[in-house]
Design a protein around this motif. Structure first.
Motif, PDB file in Angstrom:
ATOM      1  N   GLN A   1       1.685  22.996  25.372  1.00  5.51           N
ATOM      2  CA  GLN A   1       2.802  22.917  24.447  1.00  5.51           C
ATOM      3  C   GLN A   1       4.038  22.414  25.166  1.00  5.51           C
ATOM      4  OE1 GLN A   1       2.412  27.170  23.374  1.00  5.51           O
ATOM      5  NE2 GLN A   1       2.190  26.502  21.246  1.00  5.51           N
ATOM      6  N   PRO A   2       4.877  21.612  24.498  1.00  7.00           N
ATOM      7  CA  PRO A   2       6.163  21.260  25.103  1.00  7.00           C
ATOM      8  C   PRO A   2       6.993  22.525  25.309  1.00  7.00           C
ATOM      9  CG  PRO A   2       5.678  19.884  23.178  1.00  7.00           C
ATOM     10  CD  PRO A   2       4.690  21.007  23.168  1.00  7.00           C
ATOM     11  N   LYS A   3       7.757  22.568  26.364  1.00 11.90           N
ATOM     12  CA  LYS A   3       8.601  23.742  26.602  1.00 11.90           C
ATOM     13  C   LYS A   3       9.537  23.969  25.414  1.00 11.90           C
ATOM     14  CE  LYS A   3       8.635  23.856  31.659  1.00 11.90           C
ATOM     15  NZ  LYS A   3       9.437  23.704  32.887  1.00 11.90           N
ATOM     16  N   GLY A   4       9.579  25.208  24.950  1.00 10.62           N
ATOM     17  CA  GLY A   4      10.444  25.559  23.836  1.00 10.62           C
ATOM     18  C   GLY A   4       9.916  25.186  22.473  1.00 10.62           C
ATOM     19  N   SER A   5       8.635  24.783  22.380  1.00  6.00           N
ATOM     20  CA  SER A   5       8.058  24.356  21.108  1.00  6.00           C
ATOM     21  C   SER A   5       6.743  25.078  20.868  1.00  6.00           C
ATOM     22  CB  SER A   5       7.817  22.844  21.116  1.00  6.00           C
ATOM     23  OG  SER A   5       7.076  22.436  19.979  1.00  6.00           O
ATOM     24  N   ASP A   6       6.408  25.266  19.576  1.00  6.12           N
ATOM     25  CA  ASP A   6       5.124  25.854  19.200  1.00  6.12           C
ATOM     26  C   ASP A   6       4.065  24.787  18.951  1.00  6.12           C
ATOM     27  OD1 ASP A   6       6.112  28.457  19.317  1.00  6.12           O
ATOM     28  OD2 ASP A   6       6.769  28.416  17.219  1.00  6.12           O
ATOM     29  N   GLU A   7       4.430  23.512  19.056  1.00 12.52           N
ATOM     30  CA  GLU A   7       3.480  22.430  18.807  1.00 12.52           C
ATOM     31  C   GLU A   7       2.375  22.423  19.871  1.00 12.52           C
ATOM     32  OE1 GLU A   7       3.389  17.516  18.458  1.00 12.52           O
ATOM     33  OE2 GLU A   7       5.175  18.564  19.190  1.00 12.52           O
ATOM     34  N   VAL A   8       1.155  22.219  19.440  1.00 14.50           N
ATOM     35  CA  VAL A   8       0.027  22.081  20.368  1.00 14.50           C
ATOM     36  C   VAL A   8      -0.206  20.595  20.591  1.00 14.50           C
ATOM     37  CG1 VAL A   8      -2.415  22.507  20.771  1.00 14.50           C
ATOM     38  CG2 VAL A   8      -1.024  24.234  19.621  1.00 14.50           C
ATOM     39  N   ILE A   9      -0.119  20.145  21.844  1.00 13.87           N
ATOM     40  CA  ILE A   9      -0.270  18.717  22.134  1.00 13.87           C
ATOM     41  C   ILE A   9      -1.498  18.433  23.009  1.00 13.87           C
ATOM     42  CG2 ILE A   9       2.193  18.263  21.884  1.00 13.87           C
ATOM     43  CD1 ILE A   9       2.344  18.211  24.974  1.00 13.87           C
ATOM     44  N   GLY A  10      -2.261  19.463  23.316  1.00 16.48           N
ATOM     45  CA  GLY A  10      -3.458  19.249  24.113  1.00 16.48           C
ATOM     46  C   GLY A  10      -4.172  20.557  24.380  1.00 16.48           C
ATOM     47  N   PHE A  11      -5.386  20.441  24.895  1.00 17.63           N
ATOM     48  CA  PHE A  11      -6.143  21.636  25.252  1.00 17.63           C
ATOM     49  C   PHE A  11      -7.209  21.260  26.265  1.00 17.63           C
ATOM     50  CE2 PHE A  11      -8.698  19.773  21.915  1.00 17.63           C
ATOM     51  CZ  PHE A  11     -10.000  20.032  22.286  1.00 17.63           C
ATOM     52  N   SER A  12      -7.794  22.282  26.861  1.00 19.05           N
ATOM     53  CA  SER A  12      -8.868  22.072  27.830  1.00 19.05           C
ATOM     54  C   SER A  12      -9.624  23.375  28.021  1.00 19.05           C
ATOM     55  CB  SER A  12      -8.310  21.597  29.175  1.00 19.05           C
ATOM     56  OG  SER A  12      -7.456  22.576  29.732  1.00 19.05           O
ATOM     57  N   ARG A  13     -10.790  23.259  28.687  1.00 15.79           N
ATOM     58  CA  ARG A  13     -11.623  24.424  28.953  1.00 15.79           C
ATOM     59  C   ARG A  13     -11.949  24.484  30.439  1.00 15.79           C
ATOM     60  NH1 ARG A  13     -14.548  27.514  25.692  1.00 15.79           N
ATOM     61  NH2 ARG A  13     -14.351  26.062  23.949  1.00 15.79           N
ATOM     62  N   LEU A  14     -12.097  25.696  30.941  1.00 12.22           N
ATOM     63  CA  LEU A  14     -12.536  25.928  32.313  1.00 12.22           C
ATOM     64  C   LEU A  14     -13.728  26.866  32.258  1.00 12.22           C
ATOM     65  CD1 LEU A  14     -12.164  25.745  35.421  1.00 12.22           C
ATOM     66  CD2 LEU A  14     -10.630  27.717  35.243  1.00 12.22           C
ATOM     67  N   ALA A  15     -14.876  26.379  32.723  1.00  6.57           N
ATOM     68  CA  ALA A  15     -16.103  27.181  32.690  1.00  6.57           C
ATOM     69  C   ALA A  15     -16.677  27.284  34.093  1.00  6.57           C
ATOM     70  CB  ALA A  15     -17.127  26.563  31.751  1.00  6.57           C
ATOM     71  N   TYR A  16     -17.093  28.486  34.477  1.00  2.90           N
ATOM     72  CA  TYR A  16     -17.697  28.708  35.777  1.00  2.90           C
ATOM     73  C   TYR A  16     -19.208  28.519  35.640  1.00  2.90           C
ATOM     74  CZ  TYR A  16     -13.114  30.350  37.096  1.00  2.90           C
ATOM     75  OH  TYR A  16     -11.751  30.406  37.352  1.00  2.90           O
ATOM     76  N   VAL A  17     -19.697  27.396  36.155  1.00  4.16           N
ATOM     77  CA  VAL A  17     -21.108  27.041  36.026  1.00  4.16           C
ATOM     78  C   VAL A  17     -21.946  27.829  37.023  1.00  4.16           C
ATOM     79  CG1 VAL A  17     -22.755  25.132  36.037  1.00  4.16           C
ATOM     80  CG2 VAL A  17     -20.403  24.737  35.278  1.00  4.16           C
TER      81      VAL A  17
END
Length: 261
Positions: free
Chosen positions: A166-182
């Motif tokens: 999210q941009p600082k000070g905003s509730d907008e979602v502008i991206g995402f990602s996942r971290l998985a331990y294989v």
């Protein structure tokens, strides 16, 4: 870890991290493949299969079982370099499957490599129960014709920690990602996406850097990505990732247009 072992690990991804979610997505019991289906969401990102080890003599019967199980619903087939039969991509194309994406399996073995970050954004982990609250923004960031419902399947139907940007000070979602331990030593940096209007500003690199910090703290020695050949793969290469394998993501019962179900 040698490349043969890395390729074996990559062969199981991403379908090997999928999980059943009651009422949303479940595993199909088809011999020689790993497959998941959502009766609620007719989208190839929700109906996903891979890890194919099909004896040549059984190919036609397995393919018939696949089409029967999906019953006309669009589905995606992730074909890795160790898939059997070895000419599986050609066989799928002969049966009207469409190649949607070429994907590179890549590895980074120095998790301390310096990566520039964008300090205009905040990255935070969200819990599974929060996913529906952010699903619209996550789907918009993902693009590729994915719907909010399909994004819910992608986000909830896989193991690993999910992060939003999210941009600082905003509730907008502008991206995402996942971290998985294989494995204890290997992590997958999976499912990254950045909204179109924010691309080219180092957000993807910022997501990589943030997850590498967590991976180092957990004792990981290597990080894997499955990067689309003409978008994220060049960025990963510049950060020090090297190619180990190539994959194809094929569409069955689907076309490129109108995949927003």
């Amino acid at each position: 870890m040698n490349d043969v072992k890395l390729m074996e690990i990559l062969e199981d991804l991403p379908v090997g991290l999928h999980i059943e979610v009651p009422g949303l997505v479940y595993q199909l019991h088809i011999p020689e493949v790993t497959a998941f289906k959502s009766d609620r969401v007719p989208n190839p990102y929700a109906n996903m299969m891979g890890i194919a080890k099909i004896p040549d003599a059984d190919f036609e019967s397995v393919l018939e079982a696949v089409f029967s199980a999906y019953a006309g619903a669009p589905f995606g087939w992730f074909v890795g370099p160790l898939a059997e039969p070895r000419d599986l991509p050609q066989r799928l194309e002969e049966r009207a499957f469409l190649l949607a994406e070429r994907v590179l399996g890549m590895v980074l073995e120095d998790l301390t490599v310096p990566i520039p970050e964008n300090d205009e954004v905040v990255i935070r982990q969200i819990q599974p129960e929060e996913v529906p609250d952010y699903a619209d923004g996550l789907a918009k960031a993902y693009g590729m014709g994915i719907s909010t419902d399909a994004l819910n399947v992608v986000a909830l139907g896989s193991r690993g920690d999910l992060f939003i940007v999210q941009p600082k000070g905003s509730d907008e979602v502008i991206g995402f990602s996942r971290l998985a331990y294989v494995t204890p030593d290997v992590v997958l940096l999976g499912g990254s996406a950045v909204s179109e209007g924010w691309r080219g500003r180092g957000i993807y690199k910022t997501l990589v850097a943030a997850r590498l910090r967590l991976a180092r703290q957990a004792g990981a020695k290597a990080a894997l990505v499955q990067a689309v050949e003409d978008t994220s793969a060049p960025i990963c290469r510049r950060m020090g990732f090297r190619e180990v394998a190539e994959y194809g993501f094929y569409l069955g019962n689907a076309v490129f247009e109108g995949m927003d179900s």
